[in-house]
Design an enzyme around this catalytic site. Structure first.
Site, short mmCIF file in Angstrom:
data_model
loop_
_atom_site.label_atom_id
_atom_site.label_comp_id
_atom_site.label_asym_id
_atom_site.label_seq_id
_atom_site.Cartn_x
_atom_site.Cartn_y
_atom_site.Cartn_z
N ASN A 4 3.53 -2.21 1.87
CA ASN A 4 4.30 -2.86 2.56
C ASN A 4 4.48 -4.49 1.15
O ASN A 4 3.17 -4.35 0.20
CB ASN A 4 3.63 -3.58 3.79
CG ASN A 4 2.44 -3.80 3.51
OD1 ASN A 4 1.67 -2.68 2.73
ND2 ASN A 4 1.64 -4.86 4.10
N ILE A 5 5.81 -5.37 1.29
CA ILE A 5 5.76 -6.33 0.12
C ILE A 5 6.40 -7.89 0.70
O ILE A 5 7.01 -7.48 2.03
CB ILE A 5 6.83 -5.57 -0.35
CG1 ILE A 5 7.43 -4.26 -1.40
CG2 ILE A 5 7.45 -6.79 -1.77
CD1 ILE A 5 8.85 -3.66 -2.22
N GLU A 6 5.26 -8.30 0.98
CA GLU A 6 5.14 -9.58 1.92
C GLU A 6 5.58 -10.35 0.76
O GLU A 6 6.40 -10.43 -0.50
CB GLU A 6 4.09 -9.87 1.93
CG GLU A 6 2.68 -9.06 3.11
CD GLU A 6 1.66 -9.65 3.63
OE1 GLU A 6 1.46 -10.33 3.27
OE2 GLU A 6 1.41 -8.53 4.42
N CYS A 61 8.07 -3.71 5.40
CA CYS A 61 6.50 -2.71 5.52
C CYS A 61 6.69 -1.71 4.50
O CYS A 61 7.70 -1.18 4.09
CB CYS A 61 7.32 -1.62 6.90
SG CYS A 61 6.56 -3.55 8.62
N GLU A 117 7.12 1.67 5.33
CA GLU A 117 8.05 2.40 6.06
C GLU A 117 8.88 2.85 5.47
O GLU A 117 9.94 3.17 4.84
CB GLU A 117 7.51 2.71 7.14
CG GLU A 117 6.67 2.88 8.39
CD GLU A 117 5.39 1.86 8.78
OE1 GLU A 117 5.69 0.87 7.60
OE2 GLU A 117 5.46 1.64 9.70
N CYS A 162 10.93 -1.26 12.33
CA CYS A 162 10.72 0.19 11.60
C CYS A 162 10.60 1.72 12.33
O CYS A 162 11.50 2.11 11.58
CB CYS A 162 9.13 0.72 10.76
SG CYS A 162 8.57 -0.73 9.51
#
Ligand code: THU
Length: 128
Positions: free
Chosen positions: A43-45, A54, A56, A90
């Site tokens: 995940n990359i916020e 997310c 996935e 997702c």
């Protein structure tokens, strides 16, 4: 499931790379294509929270951007008491690319496993 140990290792190593300074909730994914390629995702916020992607979706988008659209298995893991449950966005993205033969393995740091198909994870999905 065949390949679980290998995919679990890729997913958990990928979770370590998560960029999650806001939630501190790290998720990893490992996506196995029919041709045998493995795509990792974390995940990359973002400071603008809704732009977060997310794990996935990162894995699926990496594969599709390489021209790979046919998949066998995805393993998703996080440090949760129960196997992680993917968010609705997702699930919808999975339903775009996964047919019912794709094995979706939800797991956690203790390797408690739940195996599902996309039909089980997102019944009555939106498709054109
Ligand atoms: N997250 C994922 O990466 N996958 C999931 O299945 C659930 C949620 C991420 C998004 C956000 O960075 C953090 O977990 C908390 O919601």
């Amino acid at each position: 499931m065949n390949n679980f140990n290998m995919l679990y290792k890729v997913a958990s190593e990928s979770a370590e790379k998560a960029y999650a300074p806001y939630s501190n909730f790290k998720v990893g994914a490992a996506l196995l294509s029919k041709s045998g390629d493995v795509f990792s995702g974390c995940n990359i916020e973002n400071a603008s929270y809704s732009l977060t992607c997310c794990a996935e979706r990162v894995a699926i988008f990496k594969a599709v951007s390489r021209g790979v659209t046919e998949f066998k298995t995805i393993v998703i893991t996080s440090n949760t008491p129960e196997p992680i449950s993917p968010c609705g966005a997702c699930r919808q993205v999975m339903s775009e690319f996964f047919d019912d033969s794709v094995i979706i393995v939800l797991t956690n740091n203790n390797q408690v496993k739940k195996e599902l198909s996309i039909q089980e994870l997102l019944p009555y999905s939106f498709n054109l």
